[in-house]
Design a protein around this motif. Structure first.
Motif, short mmCIF file in Angstrom:
data_model
loop_
_atom_site.label_atom_id
_atom_site.label_comp_id
_atom_site.label_asym_id
_atom_site.label_seq_id
_atom_site.Cartn_x
_atom_site.Cartn_y
_atom_site.Cartn_z
N HIS A 10 5.35 -2.08 17.33
CA HIS A 10 5.86 -0.86 16.70
C HIS A 10 4.75 0.17 16.61
CE1 HIS A 10 4.30 -3.37 13.45
NE2 HIS A 10 4.08 -2.26 12.75
N TRP B 197 3.71 -6.48 3.66
CA TRP B 197 4.22 -7.64 4.39
C TRP B 197 4.63 -8.75 3.44
CZ3 TRP B 197 -0.21 -4.98 5.84
CH2 TRP B 197 -0.10 -4.28 7.05
N VAL C 2 3.84 4.41 14.75
CA VAL C 2 4.29 5.59 14.01
C VAL C 2 3.81 6.81 14.80
CG1 VAL C 2 4.15 6.90 11.84
CG2 VAL C 2 4.12 4.39 11.78
N GLN D 111 0.88 -1.17 0.00
CA GLN D 111 0.00 0.00 0.00
C GLN D 111 0.91 1.22 0.00
OE1 GLN D 111 -2.28 1.04 3.50
NE2 GLN D 111 -0.77 0.19 4.91
N TYR E 282 1.48 9.90 5.61
CA TYR E 282 1.10 10.39 6.94
C TYR E 282 1.16 11.91 6.88
CZ TYR E 282 1.23 5.73 9.04
OH TYR E 282 0.97 4.42 9.38
N LEU F 105 -0.16 6.11 14.03
CA LEU F 105 -0.54 4.69 14.14
C LEU F 105 0.01 4.20 15.48
CD1 LEU F 105 -1.44 1.93 12.91
CD2 LEU F 105 0.68 1.92 11.61
N ASP G 244 1.26 -6.09 14.06
CA ASP G 244 0.98 -6.53 12.68
C ASP G 244 0.37 -7.94 12.60
OD1 ASP G 244 1.71 -4.18 11.47
OD2 ASP G 244 3.66 -4.87 10.78
N ARG H 162 5.52 12.71 4.30
CA ARG H 162 5.93 11.41 4.86
C ARG H 162 5.31 10.31 4.00
NH1 ARG H 162 5.64 6.20 7.37
NH2 ARG H 162 6.82 6.20 9.29
N HIS I 18 1.19 -1.63 17.89
CA HIS I 18 0.58 -2.86 17.38
C HIS I 18 1.72 -3.77 16.93
CE1 HIS I 18 1.43 -0.55 13.80
NE2 HIS I 18 1.30 -1.65 13.06
N THR J 232 4.39 0.41 1.87
CA THR J 232 4.57 -0.55 2.97
C THR J 232 3.78 -1.83 2.69
OG1 THR J 232 2.66 0.00 4.34
CG2 THR J 232 4.56 1.42 4.56
N LEU K 152 9.10 5.79 12.92
CA LEU K 152 8.74 4.40 13.20
C LEU K 152 9.53 3.95 14.41
CD1 LEU K 152 7.53 1.58 12.48
CD2 LEU K 152 9.47 1.28 10.93
N VAL L 204 8.92 -1.14 5.03
CA VAL L 204 8.53 0.25 4.84
C VAL L 204 9.56 0.87 3.91
CG1 VAL L 204 8.05 2.48 5.94
CG2 VAL L 204 7.62 0.36 7.21
#
Ligand SMILES: O=C(O)CCC(=O)C(=O)O
Ligand SMILES: [Fe+2]
Length: 241
Positions: free
Chosen positions: A211, A230, A213, A140, A144, A150, A155, A224, A153, A228, A182, A167
């Motif tokens: 982690h 996975w 943000v 995606q 920011y 963020l 992930d 920013r 969390h 990003t 981050l 990222v």
């Protein structure tokens, strides 16, 4: 083989750092012209707002923001003000959905998702991470903007096994004082790294890993921006009721 990647990446050094510290920051990841091209494209796209409401993810589509710009500010501010510990607000373009639903997103951004899922790119990621269990790489685009954030969390999701997060920062002239950093934490909750967005830098980190943000301040010079996603494998669908 992969002409858009910096041919001089110190792959062995990157792999050993990632194995030792569960994260690594790789400078000059893409060929410079490719990074600049992507950054320019990103600046020209319409952006959705992804935000949380009572822990649920919501999307305010770019077309709706254009009709009612106040709603964007409200949604973001409400997400920040909630009592929930997990909250977020950031602008995004979901490249997986954009590709499937044929949304009018710049073709070179969609092409990036396809390139990330070529055997050659998977092989590079396997070399850097020492993991070849993943079967797909999601992507995606994120922006920011002031007020975006963020919270903590790791992930983890039920739908897929996420082995590593990445990222790819395309932020220019970013400073630590702007926020948007981050922060990565170890199992004891101690901060192990604070990554300041830097143009054409790829951060790879093992997941699950805590982690966040940090919130972006109001007056920033520069944007920013990042791609990003996975390295993951879908979990089999459970038949249990
Ligand atoms: O953009 C970042 O630095 C991290 C984003 C992130 O953690 C996420 O989207 O889950
Ligand atoms: Fe994350």
């Amino acid at each position: 083989m992969l002409p858009f990647i910096n041919p001089e990446l110190p792959c062995a050094e990157i792999a050993s750092k990632l194995a030792a510290q569960d994260y690594v920051v790789i400078k000059d990841f893409l060929a410079p012209a490719v990074a600049s091209h992507l950054q320019q494209l990103m600046l020209q796209q319409p952006w959705d707002l992804a935000f949380s409401q009572s822990r649920k993810g919501q999307i305010l589509r770019a077309a709706d923001i254009a009709k009612n710009p106040q709603r964007e500010q409200q949604a973001s501010a409400q997400a920040w003000a909630e009592q929930e510990s997990f909250r977020f607000s950031y602008h995004n373009i979901d490249l997986v959905k954009a590709c499937i639903e044929k949304r009018p997103v710049a073709p070179d951004l969609i092409a990036l998702l396809e390139i990330f899922n070529t055997p050659a790119y998977h092989a590079l990621m396997a070399q850097l991470t020492g993991c070849s269990d993943f079967t797909r790489i999601s992507a995606q685009a994120t922006w920011y903007r002031p007020g975006d954030f963020l919270t903590l969390h790791n992930d983890f999701v039920h739908e897929e096994q996420r082995f590593f997060a990445y990222v790819l920062s395309l932020s220019d002239r970013w400073q630590a004082s702007y926020g948007g950093l981050l922060h990565l934490f170890d199992e004891q909750g101690n901060e192990r790294a604070k990554v300041v967005p830097q143009f054409n830098c790829l951060t790879l980190f093992k997941t699950p890993q805590q982690h966040l943000v940090s919130k972006v301040i109001d007056n920033t010079a520069g944007a920013r921006l990042a791609i990003t996603g996975w390295l993951s494998k879908p979990n089999p669908v459970s038949n249990s009721q």
